[in-house]
Design a protein around this motif. Structure first.
Motif, PDB file in Angstrom:
ATOM      1  N   LEU A  28      26.906  57.996  41.436  1.00 17.18           N
ATOM      2  CA  LEU A  28      26.164  56.803  40.982  1.00 17.18           C
ATOM      3  C   LEU A  28      25.981  55.806  42.127  1.00 17.18           C
ATOM      4  CD1 LEU A  28      27.750  56.108  37.475  1.00 17.18           C
ATOM      5  CD2 LEU A  28      25.347  56.664  37.931  1.00 17.18           C
ATOM      6  N   ILE A  29      27.049  55.592  42.893  1.00 16.50           N
ATOM      7  CA  ILE A  29      26.978  54.649  44.017  1.00 16.50           C
ATOM      8  C   ILE A  29      25.990  55.138  45.064  1.00 16.50           C
ATOM      9  CG2 ILE A  29      28.299  53.718  45.964  1.00 16.50           C
ATOM     10  CD1 ILE A  29      30.730  53.615  44.039  1.00 16.50           C
ATOM     11  N   LEU A  30      26.052  56.417  45.397  1.00 22.56           N
ATOM     12  CA  LEU A  30      25.152  56.964  46.417  1.00 22.56           C
ATOM     13  C   LEU A  30      23.696  56.870  45.971  1.00 22.56           C
ATOM     14  CD1 LEU A  30      27.212  60.104  47.490  1.00 22.56           C
ATOM     15  CD2 LEU A  30      27.041  57.922  48.688  1.00 22.56           C
ATOM     16  N   ALA A  31      23.452  57.129  44.685  1.00 17.28           N
ATOM     17  CA  ALA A  31      22.079  57.024  44.171  1.00 17.28           C
ATOM     18  C   ALA A  31      21.602  55.571  44.197  1.00 17.28           C
ATOM     19  CB  ALA A  31      22.012  57.581  42.756  1.00 17.28           C
ATOM     20  N   ALA A  32      22.496  54.650  43.846  1.00 19.41           N
ATOM     21  CA  ALA A  32      22.124  53.233  43.843  1.00 19.41           C
ATOM     22  C   ALA A  32      21.837  52.710  45.238  1.00 19.41           C
ATOM     23  CB  ALA A  32      23.247  52.419  43.196  1.00 19.41           C
ATOM     24  N   LEU A  33      22.479  53.314  46.232  1.00 21.38           N
ATOM     25  CA  LEU A  33      22.274  52.898  47.625  1.00 21.38           C
ATOM     26  C   LEU A  33      21.137  53.668  48.294  1.00 21.38           C
ATOM     27  CD1 LEU A  33      26.005  52.626  48.792  1.00 21.38           C
ATOM     28  CD2 LEU A  33      24.447  50.746  48.220  1.00 21.38           C
ATOM     29  N   GLN A  77      32.263  44.351  39.368  1.00 17.23           N
ATOM     30  CA  GLN A  77      32.420  44.069  40.799  1.00 17.23           C
ATOM     31  C   GLN A  77      33.852  44.356  41.240  1.00 17.23           C
ATOM     32  OE1 GLN A  77      34.229  41.271  42.248  1.00 17.23           O
ATOM     33  NE2 GLN A  77      33.736  42.010  44.323  1.00 17.23           N
ATOM     34  N   THR A  78      34.808  44.126  40.342  1.00 16.99           N
ATOM     35  CA  THR A  78      36.219  44.408  40.672  1.00 16.99           C
ATOM     36  C   THR A  78      36.424  45.887  40.953  1.00 16.99           C
ATOM     37  OG1 THR A  78      36.969  42.560  39.304  1.00 16.99           O
ATOM     38  CG2 THR A  78      38.585  44.261  39.818  1.00 16.99           C
ATOM     39  N   LYS A  79      35.772  46.742  40.166  1.00 20.43           N
ATOM     40  CA  LYS A  79      35.916  48.181  40.392  1.00 20.43           C
ATOM     41  C   LYS A  79      35.327  48.576  41.742  1.00 20.43           C
ATOM     42  CE  LYS A  79      35.018  52.724  38.375  1.00 20.43           C
ATOM     43  NZ  LYS A  79      34.537  53.458  37.184  1.00 20.43           N
ATOM     44  N   ILE A  80      34.163  48.052  42.077  1.00 22.68           N
ATOM     45  CA  ILE A  80      33.562  48.352  43.382  1.00 22.68           C
ATOM     46  C   ILE A  80      34.494  47.877  44.499  1.00 22.68           C
ATOM     47  CG2 ILE A  80      31.652  47.830  44.946  1.00 22.68           C
ATOM     48  CD1 ILE A  80      30.845  49.733  42.758  1.00 22.68           C
ATOM     49  N   SER A  81      35.043  46.688  44.349  1.00 18.79           N
ATOM     50  CA  SER A  81      35.963  46.154  45.356  1.00 18.79           C
ATOM     51  C   SER A  81      37.195  47.034  45.503  1.00 18.79           C
ATOM     52  CB  SER A  81      36.380  44.733  44.977  1.00 18.79           C
ATOM     53  OG  SER A  81      37.325  44.222  45.895  1.00 18.79           O
ATOM     54  N   ASN A  82      37.751  47.500  44.382  1.00 19.69           N
ATOM     55  CA  ASN A  82      38.938  48.360  44.434  1.00 19.69           C
ATOM     56  C   ASN A  82      38.627  49.719  45.050  1.00 19.69           C
ATOM     57  OD1 ASN A  82      40.681  46.474  43.316  1.00 19.69           O
ATOM     58  ND2 ASN A  82      40.326  47.164  41.215  1.00 19.69           N
ATOM     59  N   ILE A  83      37.423  50.236  44.792  1.00 20.03           N
ATOM     60  CA  ILE A  83      37.014  51.505  45.409  1.00 20.03           C
ATOM     61  C   ILE A  83      36.910  51.339  46.917  1.00 20.03           C
ATOM     62  CG2 ILE A  83      35.070  53.106  45.667  1.00 20.03           C
ATOM     63  CD1 ILE A  83      34.589  52.785  42.638  1.00 20.03           C
ATOM     64  N   GLU A  84      36.239  50.284  47.350  1.00 16.18           N
ATOM     65  CA  GLU A  84      36.046  50.075  48.787  1.00 16.18           C
ATOM     66  C   GLU A  84      37.355  49.691  49.486  1.00 16.18           C
ATOM     67  OE1 GLU A  84      32.897  47.357  49.625  1.00 16.18           O
ATOM     68  OE2 GLU A  84      31.348  48.654  48.746  1.00 16.18           O
ATOM     69  N   GLY A 140      36.145  53.745  53.207  1.00 17.41           N
ATOM     70  CA  GLY A 140      35.436  53.199  54.358  1.00 17.41           C
ATOM     71  C   GLY A 140      33.983  53.636  54.407  1.00 17.41           C
ATOM     72  N   THR A 141      33.724  54.894  54.041  1.00 19.25           N
ATOM     73  CA  THR A 141      32.351  55.415  54.054  1.00 19.25           C
ATOM     74  C   THR A 141      31.486  54.689  53.026  1.00 19.25           C
ATOM     75  OG1 THR A 141      33.058  57.602  54.818  1.00 19.25           O
ATOM     76  CG2 THR A 141      30.935  57.470  53.683  1.00 19.25           C
ATOM     77  N   LEU A 142      31.998  54.529  51.806  1.00 15.25           N
ATOM     78  CA  LEU A 142      31.222  53.850  50.767  1.00 15.25           C
ATOM     79  C   LEU A 142      30.983  52.381  51.127  1.00 15.25           C
ATOM     80  CD1 LEU A 142      32.902  55.380  47.581  1.00 15.25           C
ATOM     81  CD2 LEU A 142      30.666  55.959  48.548  1.00 15.25           C
TER      82      LEU A 142
END
Length: 277
Positions: free
Chosen positions: A61-66, A41-48, A17-19
């Protein structure tokens, strides 16, 4: 860091939920984030969607990209560490059946190639005689014959020469009188026999010298990706790089205190003879 078992379960959904909230606040799509992180994109979707638990490096990596502010990065990394930690309590294992736990361990053994075991107070199932295995489950209510059979069946993995095993046993683990004296002698003789397998390094740590560290728990490291730590009431499963690396460092230090090969067998033979005498 303190981990409460209930928090470990909640943290996976909280991390997802946070990501998801951080991405939406940044105003970018899953597809764009995936491109920035070199993920699908599938991996991002599965993480979220909390379908998979991301490794700490993926979260970073996600936090740096955001371009997340430092204070939120710190909180999210703590959450990610909790999400990468699993608590397995003994009561849940008994409710679902100990055979299931043996199957889970067999799965780890199939998917791993290098195994490191530190044994503080007991012999692990891969090194146990049938008598020792039966005694280790004797306190569990109900018929455990299938779990015992599965536990003994798992020992065949030791003969897979594509895998390597290092076992470190304290003198206490070897000599703890878990069985009658004659059966203990047989168990120790079995350790000496296993130590001769070409892909097995079995070392003992006698209580005769100086050992600068004082480990608190039995633990196992599978390759360099998972560490399991046993307690009286369950086991912690760590998948975070920092946690696994810490146990690898502890293992390396303990290995320096261990005796292997013929030196190891001299001690094992002497301990077995004490039980026979």
């Amino acid at each position: 860091m303190t981990f409460e078992p209930d928090e470990l379960v909640r943290s996976r959904a909280d991390l997802a939920g946070t990501l998801r909230a951080l991405r939406r606040r940044a105003g970018i799509s899953q597809t764009r984030l995936a491109a920035r992180c070199n993920m699908s994109q599938t991996k991002i979707s599965n993480i979220e969607g909390a379908k998979i638990v991301p490794a700490l490096v993926d979260v970073e990596l996600i936090l740096a990209a955001l371009d997340v502010p430092p204070e939120l990065v710190a909180d999210t990394v703590v959450l990610a560490r909790r999400a990468n930690t699993e608590w397995q309590d003994v009561w849940s294992q008994r409710r679902t059946g100990l055979e299931k736990k043996q199957n889970e361990l067999a799965g780890l053994e199939r998917s791993s190639t290098e195994f490191r075991y530190f044994l503080l107070s007991m012999v692990t199932g891969l090194l146990a005689t049938p008598a020792y295995v039966r005694a280790s489950l004797a306190h569990v209510p109900g018929d455990q014959s299938r779990a015992i059979a599965r536990k003994l069946e798992r020992q065949t993995v030791l003969y897979d020469t594509s895998k390597s095993f290092t076992f470190l046993l304290t003198e206490q683990a070897v000599r703890w009188p878990f069985l009658p004296r004659a059966a203990m002698a047989v168990q120790i003789d079995h350790l000496a026999s296993v130590s001769r397998l070409p892909n097995v390094r079995l070392g003992v740590i006698p209580l005769a010298g100086h050992i600068p560290s004082a480990p608190l728990n039995t633990f196992t490291v599978y390759d360099a990706r998972i560490a399991t730590v046993e307690t009286q009431t369950g086991a912690m499963v760590f998948r975070g790089h920092a946690d696994v690396s810490a146990y690898l460092r502890d293992f390396a230090e303990l290995r320096n205190a261990a005796l292997f090969d013929q030196e190891c067998r001299v001690w094992l033979n002497a301990w077995a003879d004490r039980f026979r005498s």
